[in-house]
Design an enzyme around this catalytic site. Structure first.
Site, PDB file in Angstrom:
ATOM      1  N   ASP A 299      22.483 -28.607 -10.179  1.00 21.66           N
ATOM      2  CA  ASP A 299      21.600 -28.488 -11.336  1.00 21.66           C
ATOM      3  C   ASP A 299      22.088 -27.296 -12.161  1.00 21.66           C
ATOM      4  O   ASP A 299      21.819 -26.142 -11.835  1.00 21.66           O
ATOM      5  CB  ASP A 299      20.153 -28.293 -10.879  1.00 21.66           C
ATOM      6  CG  ASP A 299      19.194 -28.242 -12.064  1.00 21.66           C
ATOM      7  OD1 ASP A 299      19.660 -28.205 -13.221  1.00 21.66           O
ATOM      8  OD2 ASP A 299      17.972 -28.233 -11.822  1.00 21.66           O
TER       9      ASP A 299
ATOM     10  N   TYR B  83      14.397 -24.171  -8.964  1.00 14.70           N
ATOM     11  CA  TYR B  83      13.536 -24.955  -9.859  1.00 14.70           C
ATOM     12  C   TYR B  83      14.365 -26.049 -10.496  1.00 14.70           C
ATOM     13  O   TYR B  83      15.460 -25.800 -10.989  1.00 14.70           O
ATOM     14  CB  TYR B  83      12.945 -24.049 -10.940  1.00 14.70           C
ATOM     15  CG  TYR B  83      12.042 -24.772 -11.924  1.00 14.70           C
ATOM     16  CD1 TYR B  83      10.825 -25.313 -11.517  1.00 14.70           C
ATOM     17  CD2 TYR B  83      12.405 -24.903 -13.262  1.00 14.70           C
ATOM     18  CE1 TYR B  83       9.995 -25.964 -12.417  1.00 14.70           C
ATOM     19  CE2 TYR B  83      11.580 -25.552 -14.170  1.00 14.70           C
ATOM     20  CZ  TYR B  83      10.371 -26.087 -13.742  1.00 14.70           C
ATOM     21  OH  TYR B  83       9.556 -26.724 -14.646  1.00 14.70           O
TER      22      TYR B  83
ATOM     23  N   LYS C 294      19.270 -26.996 -21.835  1.00 14.54           N
ATOM     24  CA  LYS C 294      19.289 -25.673 -22.473  1.00 14.54           C
ATOM     25  C   LYS C 294      20.421 -25.520 -23.497  1.00 14.54           C
ATOM     26  O   LYS C 294      20.278 -25.985 -24.622  1.00 14.54           O
ATOM     27  CB  LYS C 294      19.262 -24.592 -21.397  1.00 14.54           C
ATOM     28  CG  LYS C 294      17.932 -24.707 -20.608  1.00 14.54           C
ATOM     29  CD  LYS C 294      17.593 -23.587 -19.682  1.00 14.54           C
ATOM     30  CE  LYS C 294      16.155 -23.761 -19.194  1.00 14.54           C
ATOM     31  NZ  LYS C 294      15.978 -23.902 -17.772  1.00 14.54           N
TER      32      LYS C 294
HETATM   33  C1  LIG Z   1      14.997 -24.979 -17.112  1.00 14.32           C
HETATM   34  C2  LIG Z   1      15.480 -25.697 -15.916  1.00 14.32           C
HETATM   35  C3  LIG Z   1      15.102 -27.019 -15.643  1.00 14.32           C
HETATM   36  C4  LIG Z   1      14.059 -27.740 -16.453  1.00 14.32           C
HETATM   37  O1  LIG Z   1      14.465 -27.938 -17.764  1.00 14.32           O
HETATM   38  P1  LIG Z   1      13.347 -28.254 -18.872  1.00 14.32           P
HETATM   39  O2  LIG Z   1      14.127 -28.521 -20.113  1.00 14.32           O
HETATM   40  O3  LIG Z   1      12.485 -27.035 -18.945  1.00 14.32           O
HETATM   41  O4  LIG Z   1      12.577 -29.442 -18.397  1.00 14.32           O
HETATM   42  C5  LIG Z   1      15.683 -27.660 -14.566  1.00 14.32           C
HETATM   43  N1  LIG Z   1      16.566 -27.040 -13.794  1.00 14.32           N
HETATM   44  C6  LIG Z   1      16.951 -25.773 -14.010  1.00 14.32           C
HETATM   45  C7  LIG Z   1      17.977 -25.149 -13.118  1.00 14.32           C
HETATM   46  C8  LIG Z   1      16.412 -25.055 -15.072  1.00 14.32           C
HETATM   47  O5  LIG Z   1      16.767 -23.779 -15.253  1.00 14.32           O
END
Ligand SMILES: *Cc1c(COP(=O)(O)O)cnc(C)c1O
Length: 427
Positions: free
Chosen positions: A239, A144, A267
């Site tokens: 990511d 994701y 995060k």
């Molecule tokens: C949470 C997450 C996102 C998206 O971040 P948001 O702040 O919710 O838009 C993208 N990549 C990874 C790996 C994530 O865990």
């Protein structure tokens, strides 16, 4: 017995917000039942509107590595609050944040702050395309990267699938340059990268996927991505929105010793406020406006409250923090392995440091296809049995749970006791 306040709030919320929530997984759709409405948190715990206390393993989906409401973060935020919340002009805090990120993550030579992980990945892919002059990107099924149109694509299990959107409202045109591959499929992915050749702008990957439940890379998989992208002149994007500052200050790339061209963060670096960041090689990041031709902007980007919370959050992390999280994780893992073996339950406890998933799956989970073989109904029963015992897990099988520095050995042991009882009810 009167109706719980959470139930009343959820009924009203469903008339006012789509599905009653502002982000889908909060709604408990995959485990059933009524989501708890949270009134406050402290340390490893939070409380719902009915006064029930839960030991929290969600940690706001990753950001709260110091637990809920850490005094040192709140003191810093309060002090900044008195000076204003946003100026729309540069601040010292943004320089300090950039320096902190660049010092922690050696592959990042320049960084751009944004407001969410979604935005970070959008920006990173735009600069990858702008820098290379190429269009196609590879992502992996079950990874994701936020909800940007071009990333809502997932492979069907087995075959590689070309650009089929995962969500209504996303057009084939928006995903036609996104190719989905299978995580941990070394030879298949190598062949795909070679086939796309000079059309390929970027390979985007969660180096340690946590959005299909926690899945570990096979030996050689990430190394292959590094080698093959280098060969074709495509960029490698790690990511690390979830893993950044979670497993080591330098992210999972530090743990595995692989240097990506671009990295996304989020995060933890927001310390509980909305933040994202993308960064990488200086020559690539120099393409971002106003230094270069790749446009990207944000009214609240580099917001002083978020920068303050994020800075004190990451500055408080050191080698001891990660050693402590590893020790807590190892204790939890050992306990779970024991329980699973005592009760003869075929499930996989998969963990890296403070991140973990219990897959109700007879076999180790190495890909999205494997993850999908899990017994989600059993997970739902386990989730509710834990919730009744005051332990709040991510309300879905395909998510990682998080320990925080506010958790203690006692809380791990209490979790294991609850897990033993909960798993007994399933057998
Ligand atoms: C949470 C997450 C996102 C998206 O971040 P948001 O702040 O919710 O838009 C993208 N990549 C990874 C790996 C994530 O865990």
């Amino acid at each position: 017995m009167s109706t719980p306040i959470s139930t009343l709030l959820f009924a009203e919320a469903q008339t006012l917000l789509p599905g009653g929530v502002n982000s889908p997984v909060r709604a408990f759709n995959s485990v059933g039942g009524t989501p708890r409405f949270i009134s406050h948190g402290q340390g490893a715990y939070f409380w719902d509107e009915d006064g029930n206390r839960y030991l929290d393993y969600v940690g706001s989906w990753g950001p709260l590595i110091h637990g809920h409401a850490p005094a040192f973060v709140h003191d810093a935020v309060r002090a900044q609050l008195d000076k204003g919340t946003s100026y729309g002009a540069p601040t010292r805090l943004e320089v300090e944040m950039a320096r902190a990120v660049i010092e922690a993550v050696p592959s990042i030579e320049m960084v751009r702050m944004v407001n969410s992980g979604t935005e970070a990945v959008m920006g990173a892919l735009r600069v990858a395309r702008g820098f290379t002059g190429r269009r196609k990107i590879i992502k992996f099924a079950g990874c994701y990267h936020g909800h940007a149109d071009g990333l809502l694509v997932q492979a069907g299990s087995g075959a590689l699938t070309l650009g089929i959107p995962d969500s209504a409202g996303v057009t084939p045109a928006q995903t036609q340059d996104t190719i989905s591959a299978n995580y941990n499929d070394i030879e298949g992915t190598r062949a795909l990268i070679r086939e796309l050749g000079h059309e390929l702008a970027c390979v985007a990957v969660e180096p340690l996927p946590a959005n299909m439940g926690l899945v570990k890379p096979k030996a050689g998989f990430l190394e292959m991505l590094r080698e093959e992208t280098e060969q074709t002149g495509a960029l490698l994007l790690f990511d690390e929105v979830m893993t950044g500052f979670r497993l080591a200050k330098g992210g999972f790339q530090e743990v595995v010793g692989i240097t990506p061209d671009l990295t996304t963060l989020g995060k933890i670096i927001g310390g509980g406020f909305p933040v994202g960041a993308y960064g990488g090689r200086r020559d690539i990041m120099s393409c971002v406006a106003p230094a270069g031709p790749v446009y990207q902007a944000g009214t609240l980007s580099g917001n002083p409250i978020a920068m303050t919370a994020g800075l004190v959050t990451i500055n408080a992390l050191n080698a001891d923090s990660y050693a402590r999280l590893e020790a807590l994780g190892a204790r939890l893992e050992k306990g779970f392995e024991r329980i699973l073996s005592d009760l003869r339950i075929e499930a996989q406890f998969q963990r890296w440091g403070s991140m973990w998933t219990l897959f109700f799956n007879p076999n180790p989970v190495e890909s999205f296809a494997d993850a999908k073989q899990s017994d989600t109904k059993k997970f739902g029963q386990f989730f509710h049995a834990m919730l009744e015992r005051g332990v709040y897990l991510p309300p879905a099988q395909f998510e990682a749970a998080f320990l925080s520095l506010a958790h203690t050995e006692d809380e791990v042991d209490m979790t294991l006791q609850a897990a033993r009882e909960s798993l007994e009810t399933l057998t």
